[in-house]
Design a protein around this motif. Sequence first.
Motif, short mmCIF file in Angstrom:
data_model
loop_
_atom_site.label_atom_id
_atom_site.label_comp_id
_atom_site.label_asym_id
_atom_site.label_seq_id
_atom_site.Cartn_x
_atom_site.Cartn_y
_atom_site.Cartn_z
N ARG A 115 15.05 1.33 -8.85
CA ARG A 115 14.60 2.73 -8.94
C ARG A 115 15.40 3.54 -9.96
O ARG A 115 14.88 4.49 -10.52
CB ARG A 115 14.75 3.43 -7.59
CG ARG A 115 13.82 2.98 -6.52
CD ARG A 115 14.02 3.81 -5.25
NE ARG A 115 13.12 3.38 -4.22
CZ ARG A 115 11.83 3.63 -4.21
NH1 ARG A 115 11.28 4.33 -5.17
NH2 ARG A 115 11.06 3.18 -3.24
N LEU A 132 5.57 -0.42 -11.53
CA LEU A 132 5.23 -0.49 -10.12
C LEU A 132 6.42 -0.98 -9.31
O LEU A 132 7.07 -1.96 -9.68
CB LEU A 132 4.06 -1.46 -9.89
CG LEU A 132 2.78 -1.23 -10.69
CD1 LEU A 132 1.70 -2.22 -10.25
CD2 LEU A 132 2.27 0.19 -10.56
N SER A 135 6.86 -2.57 -2.10
CA SER A 135 7.65 -2.69 -0.88
C SER A 135 7.52 -4.08 -0.27
O SER A 135 6.48 -4.72 -0.39
CB SER A 135 7.17 -1.64 0.14
OG SER A 135 7.85 -1.79 1.37
N ARG A 140 2.80 -1.02 0.62
CA ARG A 140 2.93 0.22 -0.17
C ARG A 140 3.39 -0.12 -1.58
O ARG A 140 4.30 -0.93 -1.77
CB ARG A 140 3.94 1.16 0.48
CG ARG A 140 4.09 2.50 -0.23
CD ARG A 140 4.89 3.49 0.60
NE ARG A 140 6.17 2.95 1.01
CZ ARG A 140 7.29 3.02 0.29
NH1 ARG A 140 7.29 3.60 -0.88
NH2 ARG A 140 8.41 2.50 0.74
N GLU A 142 4.45 1.98 -5.20
CA GLU A 142 4.68 3.21 -5.96
C GLU A 142 4.40 2.90 -7.42
O GLU A 142 4.88 1.91 -7.95
CB GLU A 142 6.11 3.70 -5.78
CG GLU A 142 6.44 4.11 -4.36
CD GLU A 142 7.93 4.29 -4.18
OE1 GLU A 142 8.45 5.33 -4.62
OE2 GLU A 142 8.55 3.37 -3.61
N GLN A 143 3.63 3.77 -8.05
CA GLN A 143 3.21 3.56 -9.44
C GLN A 143 3.70 4.74 -10.29
O GLN A 143 3.37 5.89 -10.00
CB GLN A 143 1.68 3.50 -9.46
CG GLN A 143 1.06 3.41 -10.83
CD GLN A 143 -0.46 3.57 -10.74
OE1 GLN A 143 -0.95 4.44 -10.03
NE2 GLN A 143 -1.18 2.72 -11.45
N LEU A 154 4.30 10.03 -10.65
CA LEU A 154 4.31 9.12 -9.51
C LEU A 154 2.98 9.18 -8.78
O LEU A 154 2.47 10.25 -8.46
CB LEU A 154 5.44 9.50 -8.54
CG LEU A 154 5.44 8.78 -7.19
CD1 LEU A 154 5.63 7.28 -7.35
CD2 LEU A 154 6.52 9.38 -6.28
N ASN A 155 2.42 8.01 -8.51
CA ASN A 155 1.23 7.84 -7.68
C ASN A 155 1.61 6.80 -6.64
O ASN A 155 2.48 5.97 -6.88
CB ASN A 155 0.07 7.36 -8.56
CG ASN A 155 -1.23 7.26 -7.80
OD1 ASN A 155 -1.47 8.03 -6.87
ND2 ASN A 155 -2.06 6.31 -8.16
N GLU A 156 0.96 6.84 -5.49
CA GLU A 156 1.32 5.91 -4.43
C GLU A 156 0.07 5.42 -3.72
O GLU A 156 -0.88 6.18 -3.53
CB GLU A 156 2.23 6.65 -3.44
CG GLU A 156 3.03 5.79 -2.53
CD GLU A 156 4.05 6.61 -1.76
OE1 GLU A 156 5.17 6.13 -1.61
OE2 GLU A 156 3.73 7.72 -1.31
N ALA A 158 -0.85 3.20 -0.10
CA ALA A 158 -0.28 2.60 1.11
C ALA A 158 -1.41 2.21 2.05
O ALA A 158 -2.37 2.96 2.23
CB ALA A 158 0.67 3.59 1.79
N LEU A 164 -5.21 0.19 -5.88
CA LEU A 164 -4.38 0.94 -6.83
C LEU A 164 -4.98 0.78 -8.21
O LEU A 164 -5.12 -0.33 -8.71
CB LEU A 164 -2.94 0.41 -6.82
CG LEU A 164 -1.97 1.15 -7.73
CD1 LEU A 164 -1.61 2.51 -7.14
CD2 LEU A 164 -0.71 0.33 -7.95
#
Length: 195
Positions: A115, A132, A135, A140, A142-143, A154-156, A158, A164
């Motif tokens: 991160r 990307l 997890s 999940r 995170e993009q 940030l896009n997510e 889940a 996505l």
Amino acid sequence: MRRLTEAEYFGIERAAEFKSEFFDGETFAMAGGTPQHSLIATNLAREFGNRLMNGRCLAYNADLRLKIEATGLCTYPDLSVICGPLRFAPGTDDTVVNPTLLVEVLSVSTEAYDRGRKFEHYRQVPTLQEYLLVSQTEPRIEQFIRQPDGRWLLNEAAGLEKGLESPSLKITISLGEVFAKVSFVPAPIRPPSPR
């Protein structure tokens, strides 16, 4: 401690039985992953490979070394997508410099690095459009998407039923496929305290 040249690192790395990152004259052994990490990485490679089969972009697994030319970091992302011809670091035919999308599967030992500092390095790659973070503890992703002004949005996504969308690749990946047959082990809220 004597620092290695990049050429020395490449020579050692090509003969090594395990992979190491290289930065500022030092090497850092890359630890093995969990069964969940391995399955997610395999699922990612299959999902991206299937979605990209008929286009100009190709997905590569963690065996492909990446060099960030602006900083000198050499590393092995869990998945790299490269659109168009491969561009290699000078003097190599096994170290690329032009990814469009990079993926890291998070683990307890690498999450802060993936991160933080690693993403700082990745942001210096001019061709990189998406990053990307996947997890291992829940379905999940995170993009981070590079914006025209250089900011990262940030896009997510889940949930196993979610998809996505990748604006740079013009595909949608299924979280159900990425996390297929993964047995999630929830991460502790706090790391165990030393006794």
